[in-house]
Structures are given as structure tokens and as C-alpha cells.
Enzyme design. Structure first.
Site, PDB file in Angstrom:
ATOM      1  N   ARG A 176      -7.077  -8.004 -12.311  1.00 27.62           N
ATOM      2  CA  ARG A 176      -7.619  -6.852 -11.586  1.00 27.62           C
ATOM      3  C   ARG A 176      -7.627  -5.585 -12.433  1.00 27.62           C
ATOM      4  NH1 ARG A 176      -5.156  -2.823  -8.719  1.00 27.62           N
ATOM      5  NH2 ARG A 176      -3.147  -3.882  -8.645  1.00 27.62           N
TER       6      ARG A 176
ATOM      7  N   HIS B  97       2.896  -8.217  -9.752  1.00 25.14           N
ATOM      8  CA  HIS B  97       2.361  -7.020  -9.098  1.00 25.14           C
ATOM      9  C   HIS B  97       1.271  -7.358  -8.100  1.00 25.14           C
ATOM     10  CE1 HIS B  97       1.382  -2.790  -8.818  1.00 25.14           C
ATOM     11  NE2 HIS B  97       0.160  -2.956  -9.289  1.00 25.14           N
TER      12      HIS B  97
ATOM     13  N   ASP C 171       3.502 -14.848   2.966  1.00 21.55           N
ATOM     14  CA  ASP C 171       3.437 -15.440   4.319  1.00 21.55           C
ATOM     15  C   ASP C 171       2.004 -15.810   4.731  1.00 21.55           C
ATOM     16  OD1 ASP C 171       6.217 -15.121   4.895  1.00 21.55           O
ATOM     17  OD2 ASP C 171       5.873 -13.009   5.343  1.00 21.55           O
TER      18      ASP C 171
ATOM     19  N   ARG D 247      -4.242  -5.048 -18.299  1.00 19.44           N
ATOM     20  CA  ARG D 247      -2.833  -5.295 -17.979  1.00 19.44           C
ATOM     21  C   ARG D 247      -2.284  -6.604 -18.523  1.00 19.44           C
ATOM     22  NH1 ARG D 247      -2.420  -2.977 -11.813  1.00 19.44           N
ATOM     23  NH2 ARG D 247      -2.635  -0.840 -12.503  1.00 19.44           N
TER      24      ARG D 247
ATOM     25  N   GLN E 290       1.065   3.865  -6.293  1.00 17.73           N
ATOM     26  CA  GLN E 290       1.215   5.185  -6.930  1.00 17.73           C
ATOM     27  C   GLN E 290      -0.114   5.687  -7.477  1.00 17.73           C
ATOM     28  OE1 GLN E 290       4.222   4.561  -9.954  1.00 17.73           O
ATOM     29  NE2 GLN E 290       5.861   4.348  -8.459  1.00 17.73           N
ATOM     30  N   GLY E 291      -0.694   4.885  -8.380  1.00 22.48           N
ATOM     31  CA  GLY E 291      -1.832   5.307  -9.215  1.00 22.48           C
ATOM     32  C   GLY E 291      -2.959   5.939  -8.443  1.00 22.48           C
TER      33      GLY E 291
ATOM     34  N   LEU F 125      -6.670  -0.674  -3.708  1.00 24.10           N
ATOM     35  CA  LEU F 125      -6.813   0.143  -2.502  1.00 24.10           C
ATOM     36  C   LEU F 125      -8.303   0.233  -2.167  1.00 24.10           C
ATOM     37  CD1 LEU F 125      -4.277   3.077  -3.167  1.00 24.10           C
ATOM     38  CD2 LEU F 125      -3.938   1.090  -1.695  1.00 24.10           C
TER      39      LEU F 125
ATOM     40  N   HIS G  96       2.310  -6.350 -13.760  1.00 26.97           N
ATOM     41  CA  HIS G  96       2.157  -4.949 -14.170  1.00 26.97           C
ATOM     42  C   HIS G  96       3.074  -4.744 -15.371  1.00 26.97           C
ATOM     43  CE1 HIS G  96       2.127  -0.607 -14.138  1.00 26.97           C
ATOM     44  NE2 HIS G  96       1.216  -0.607 -13.181  1.00 26.97           N
TER      45      HIS G  96
ATOM     46  N   SER H 186       0.841  -1.206   0.000  1.00 23.37           N
ATOM     47  CA  SER H 186       0.000   0.000   0.000  1.00 23.37           C
ATOM     48  C   SER H 186       0.871   1.250   0.000  1.00 23.37           C
ATOM     49  CB  SER H 186      -0.881   0.055   1.246  1.00 23.37           C
ATOM     50  OG  SER H 186      -1.634  -1.098   1.371  1.00 23.37           O
TER      51      SER H 186
ATOM     52  N   GLU I  20      -6.705   5.257 -16.079  1.00 26.54           N
ATOM     53  CA  GLU I  20      -5.806   4.088 -16.121  1.00 26.54           C
ATOM     54  C   GLU I  20      -6.393   3.039 -17.046  1.00 26.54           C
ATOM     55  OE1 GLU I  20      -4.384   2.695 -12.318  1.00 26.54           O
ATOM     56  OE2 GLU I  20      -3.714   4.678 -11.740  1.00 26.54           O
TER      57      GLU I  20
ATOM     58  N   ALA J 158       4.709 -13.068  12.617  1.00 28.36           N
ATOM     59  CA  ALA J 158       3.653 -14.056  12.909  1.00 28.36           C
ATOM     60  C   ALA J 158       3.963 -15.298  12.079  1.00 28.36           C
ATOM     61  CB  ALA J 158       2.298 -13.480  12.534  1.00 28.36           C
TER      62      ALA J 158
ATOM     63  N   GLU K  85      -4.976  -7.776  -0.174  1.00 25.00           N
ATOM     64  CA  GLU K  85      -4.495  -8.736  -1.181  1.00 25.00           C
ATOM     65  C   GLU K  85      -4.429 -10.160  -0.648  1.00 25.00           C
ATOM     66  OE1 GLU K  85      -1.035  -7.183  -3.139  1.00 25.00           O
ATOM     67  OE2 GLU K  85      -0.818  -8.957  -4.409  1.00 25.00           O
TER      68      GLU K  85
END
Ligand code: SIN
Length: 511
Positions: free
Chosen positions: A364, A329, A205, A272, A45-46, A370, A226, A41, A112, A152, A353
Site C-alpha cells: 500500500r 501494519h 476477526d 515501505r 497519524q500520517g 483512510l 511499517h 483509524s 510520505e 460479533a 482494511e
């Protein structure tokens, strides 16, 4: 033995949104394995996609999302995303979040790939994620304890319910934290690949922990590449936002040939997966691909983060050509969750994510991640706040699971190269079979880990997630979105025809 109402693993946007809501009534502990600043996060950028423009609608955002996702999306979840999105964003704006504005004081909306309208809200030019993290950090009350550099390692499961997490601290001590609600917000797994836009800590993880605990995971074959990562001396030091193409930049070869011409009606702003495959083909044929940015006025003020990244890596913005390659990405799949972000294990939730809400389908849509974190973390918080808490179970679990994992794991670089070459943009049955065979023994020999060696656990997590991706990719005998099988090329063509028809229909309406 430490306990709290809620434990959150991870410190990206989805984690902080959840914590900022839950801390009004509950005690929350957040664990992050490095620092609060290490998350995808923070690097985003976008921006955040939401139907804010007068000529836009949630319905159009819905169509673009499922079209980019090759109709593999959960349509109910997508509706939730695009309908609640503007509502939550307006709420933050009222509470003081500042997005970039034009000279008249209206929110500036960027463009975009695969969006049929300008609908990307951004902050600090191209530092949207950082601005959002800073905003939500300030919203955390003293009910939130942030524990950095504590890893964790395993979920504690008792009688089918998640009752906490086991961590290892900097001194190598193993600590059991008990909680009523455990939330995995561990991000994705871009770090499994040689070229990636992700923070160095993001290696899967959460998926591996959930898998060891027996939670259901889904769609792990759908990894998004990406198209434009800065490429310097064989390395990818960072992302060149799709918003740059949104402002007019084009993909060209050394001799200036436009590579997206004749490939897709949306050209450089095609979905993409299409753009990444086109670049991949060029690179395979020996070309170097660049983003031509010469037509963008005020590049350095609109994109300060990217300007800085290029300059630090010896790429001159004034020359107007940025060398790029595609890189891992975003993971569209993940821990299967319902509309309240509950996993298949009671007491265990996943957001951001790490989760698969089904909104992204097979690929996506830009700047929907976000948004997903914002919407679903809020809805999860609502659910938790309305749920009557059970008393926290502090059952001491047998430590036999934590016996020493003694196999010599493959190196990080071996995993990253193997994933890039065989489980990347283009996949083939024989190669997938080989990868599954190489990684499988590590996975099955080691559900039990010795939690005092962080490097070993991280490698085990990497190999486990890599195996999950490779074996899912082997099972899906078609090509769709981010999952392209060379042995099933015809299926992608049928999805592509559908997507192109949709795009042309929308363009006809707009014109
Ligand atoms: C970008 O700025 O190109 C990344 C945004 C996203 O992945 O949604």
C-alpha cells in the site's frame, strides 16, 4: 429477536463514514468488541492522501499507487480511489472537517514514502485518524445504535444469503441480530504479529468470520510492515509516522551510517517494503537502527502525538535519535469485494482494511488507507441507499454449528512469535510449510464455535487468519511488494527495476 436495516461490525473510519450516510434513511446498529475508540483509524497519524496541490493530479497519484503496489493493483479500483478522493474530502471540509493549515490559511500538504508530490492532508499535526473519527461520530443520527463490548462471533447465512450476525455480550449471552445488509468493518490483523502498530483488538476477526461463512478472501499473503515503530526494551509501544521522514528524518545506525544510501533512489522515502527489508537486514546483522530527527525544526509542534509517545517511553526528542524496528501494519488482501463493497455472499459487505478492493496491490502507498475507507464506504452507502430492501429474513438457524470447540488452541504469544519469525518480512518455503502444518488442524477442526467464551473465539480467529496468510504465502511462488520469498529473490528484482525506472522518469519530469 433484534433486527435493523444495517448491521456494521467495527467502529473505525470506514464504519463511521458508512453509518453517517446510511443513518439518514436506515436504522443502523454498530457493534464493537471493546470501545468505539479501539480501532486502527484512531491511531492513524500520517493522514489522507489526495491530489490537492496545484501541480498535482489524480493521474500522478494513480501512478504512485500502482508503482508502490508492484502493479498488482486493480487499476479500475485505483482510478475510483484517486478520482473520487478529493471530491469526498472537499465535501467533509465543507461540512466542517478541519485539516491543518499553513500561516496563509492553505491546507498543509505533507510528504510520505513513494509519493512523487506533497499530497498528505493531516489534522492535529499527527492525529489525523482521531480527528476524522471525532468528526464522523458527530454526524451520526439517533438512527444509529452503538453497542460497545459486544463481540460479533459468526455471520448468519441462510440459503446462501447473509441475514445477520451472532454476537456474545458481556454477560455471555448469545444474541442473533437480523439485518438486510451486514457490513464487516473489522480492520486488519496486525495483532497476529509480535511487533505491530495496530490497536490491541485488531487480530483478524472479520477475515476468520468471513472464511467460516464461505466468503471469498484474496491476496492474504500481502502484509505490509511499517518501517518505523518505536522500539523500547524489546517492545513496540507505537508508530513513528512516515511523515517524519517526509519532513527530512533519516534512518541511521548507531554510528550514523545512512542505511538507505545505495538501496533505492528515493532513499528513506522508498516504498515501505524496501525500507522495512533494509532495516530488517541491518537488525539481523546486529545493528540498532534509529531515526535521526535532528534536522526537523518544530518537531514537537508538528508531531505532538509522537513526542508524547516517545516521552512516555523514556525516549528524549531533544537527543534527536529515535530507536525503531519494522512491525506489521496493514493487510493489503482481505474479503474480496466489488466496486460496491459487496462480498461473494449476497447481503454481506466489507469496507476498510477488512476488504480487498484491489487498490493497494502488493504494497500500500502511504496514507491511502483512510482514503480507501472514505471513498469506498461512501460508494457502498450510495449503492445500499439506492437498493430496494427485501423484507428482513428472521429464519431461526440451527444451533448445531455452535457446538463446543474443544481443542486447546495455541497461545496468543505463540501465534505472534511464529508469524513474526516465519511469515513476516522475509519468508522461506520450508518455514511456511511448517507453520501451515502447525495451524491447519485448528482451522479444519473448528468451523463451529461455542460463542460464550470470547478469548477462545479470538484465538480461533487468530489461528484461522494466521493460517490463511501462511498458506497464501506458501502458494505465491514469487516475491512482490510485502511478500518476500527468500527462495524467489529474483522476482523482486524485476519489480524493483520497473519501480525504479518509474521513479527516475517522474523525477526527470519534476526537475
Ligand atoms: C504513517 O503515518 O506513517 C502511517 C500512515 C499510513 O500507514 O498510511
Amino acid at each position: 429477536m433484534p433486527k435493523s436495516d444495517v448491521v456494521i461490525v467495527g467502529s473505525g473510519l470506514a464504519a463511521l463514514v458508512a453509518a453517517s450516510r446510511l443513518c439518514m434513511e436506515k436504522n443502523v446498529i454498530i457493534f464493537t468488541k471493546l470501545t468505539i475508540n479501539n480501532s486502527n483509524s484512531m491511531l492513524a497519524q500520517g493522514g489522507v492522501a489526495a491530489a490537492f496541490a496545484e501541480n498535482d493530479s489524480w493521474n500522478s497519484h494513480f501512478e504512485d499507487t500502482v508503482n508502490a503496489g508492484c502493479h498488482h493493483n486493480d487499476e479500475t479500483a485505483v482510478r475510483t480511489l484517486v478520482q473520487y478522493g478529493p471530491h469526498f474530502i472537499r465535501e467533509f471540509i465543507e461540512k466542517g472537517m478541519i485539516f491543518d493549515k499553513d500561516s496563509l490559511g492553505n491546507i498543509q500538504l505533507g510528504q510520505e514514502g513513494a509519493h512523487s508530490n506533497r499530497r498528505i492532508l493531516h489534522a492535529g499535526g499527527d492525529a489525523t485518524g482521531k480527528a476524522l473519527i471525532q468528526f464522523f461520530k458527530q454526524k451520526l443520527s439517533t438512527n444509529v445504535q452503538m453497542i460497545e463490548q459486544e463481540f460479533a462471533v459468526d455471520l448468519m447465512i441462510h440459503e446462501g444469503r447473509c441475514i445477520g450476525v451472532k454476537t456474545v455480550n458481556q454477560q455471555g449471552q448469545i444474541i442473533d441480530y437480523y439485518a438486510n445488509h451486514v457490513i464487516l468493518a473489522t480492520g486488519g490483523c496486525g495483532g497476529l504479529y509480535e511487533h505491530s502498530s495496530n490497536d490491541e483488538t485488531v487480530v483478524g476477526d472479520g477475515y476468520a468470520m468471513a472464511f467460516r461463512a464461505g466468503a471469498e478472501l484474496v491476496d492474504m499473503e500481502f502484509v505490509q510492515f511499517h518501517p518505523t515503530l518505536l522500539y523500547v526494551n524489546g517492545r513496540c509501544p507505537g508508530l513513528i509516522s512516515e511523515a517524519v521522514r517526509g519532513e527530512g528524518a533519516i534512518l541511521v545506525t548507531k554510528n550514523g551510517r545512512r542505511i538507505m544510501e545505495g538501496v533505492h533512489p528515493l532513499l528513506d522515502l522508498a516504498p515501505r517494503d524496501i525500507v522495512s527489508r533494509a532495516i530488517y537486514e541491518e537488525v539481523r546483522n546486529g545493528e540498532t537502527v534509529y531515526l535521526d530527527i535532528t534536522m526537523i525544526e518544530n518537531f514537537t509542534t508538528r508531531f505532538p502525538t509522537i513526542t508524547d509517545l516517545c516521552e512516555k517511553n523514556g525516549v528524549s526528542i531533544t537527543e534527536g535519535k529515535i530507536p525503531i524496528v519494522p512491525g506489521a501494519h496493514f493487510m493489503m488482501g482481505g474479503i474480496r469485494v466489488n466496486e460496491n463493497s459487496q462480498s461473494s455472499i449476497p447481503g454481506l459487505y466489507a469496507v476498510g482494511e477488512a476488504a480487498c478492493t484491489g487498490v493497494h496491490g502488493a504494497n500500500r502507498l502511504a496514507s491511502n488507507s483512510l482514503l480507501e475507507g472514505i471513498v469506498f464506504s461512501n460508494l457502498m452507502a450510495d449503492y445500499i441507499l439506492q437498493t430496494e430492501d427485501r423484507p428482513i429474513e428472521m429464519t431461526s438457524l440451527s444451533t448445531s454449528r455452535a457446538s463446543l470447540y474443544s481443542r486447546n488452541l495455541p497461545t496468543k504469544s505463540f501465534i505472534q512469535k511464529t508469524m513474526m519469525n516465519a511469515v513476516g518480512i522475509v519468508r522461506k518455503k520450508e518455514e511456511l510449510e511448517k507453520v501451515v502444518k502447525v495451524f491447519e488442524p485448528y482451522v479444519y477442526h473448528g468451523p463451529s464455535i461455542h460463542p460464550s467464551n470470547q478469548e477462545q473465539i479470538e484465538l480461533l480467529n487468530m489461528v484461522t487468519t494466521a493460517w490463511l496468510i501462511a498458506s497464501s504465502a506458501l502458494e505465491r511462488e514469487e516475491s512482490r511488494g510485502g511478500h518476500f520469498r527468500l527462495d524467489f529473490p529474483e522476482t523482486i528484482l524485476s519489480f524493483e527495476k520497473k519501480r525504479i525506472t518509474q521513479v527516475l522518469k517522474k523525477q526527470a519530469v519534476v526537475n
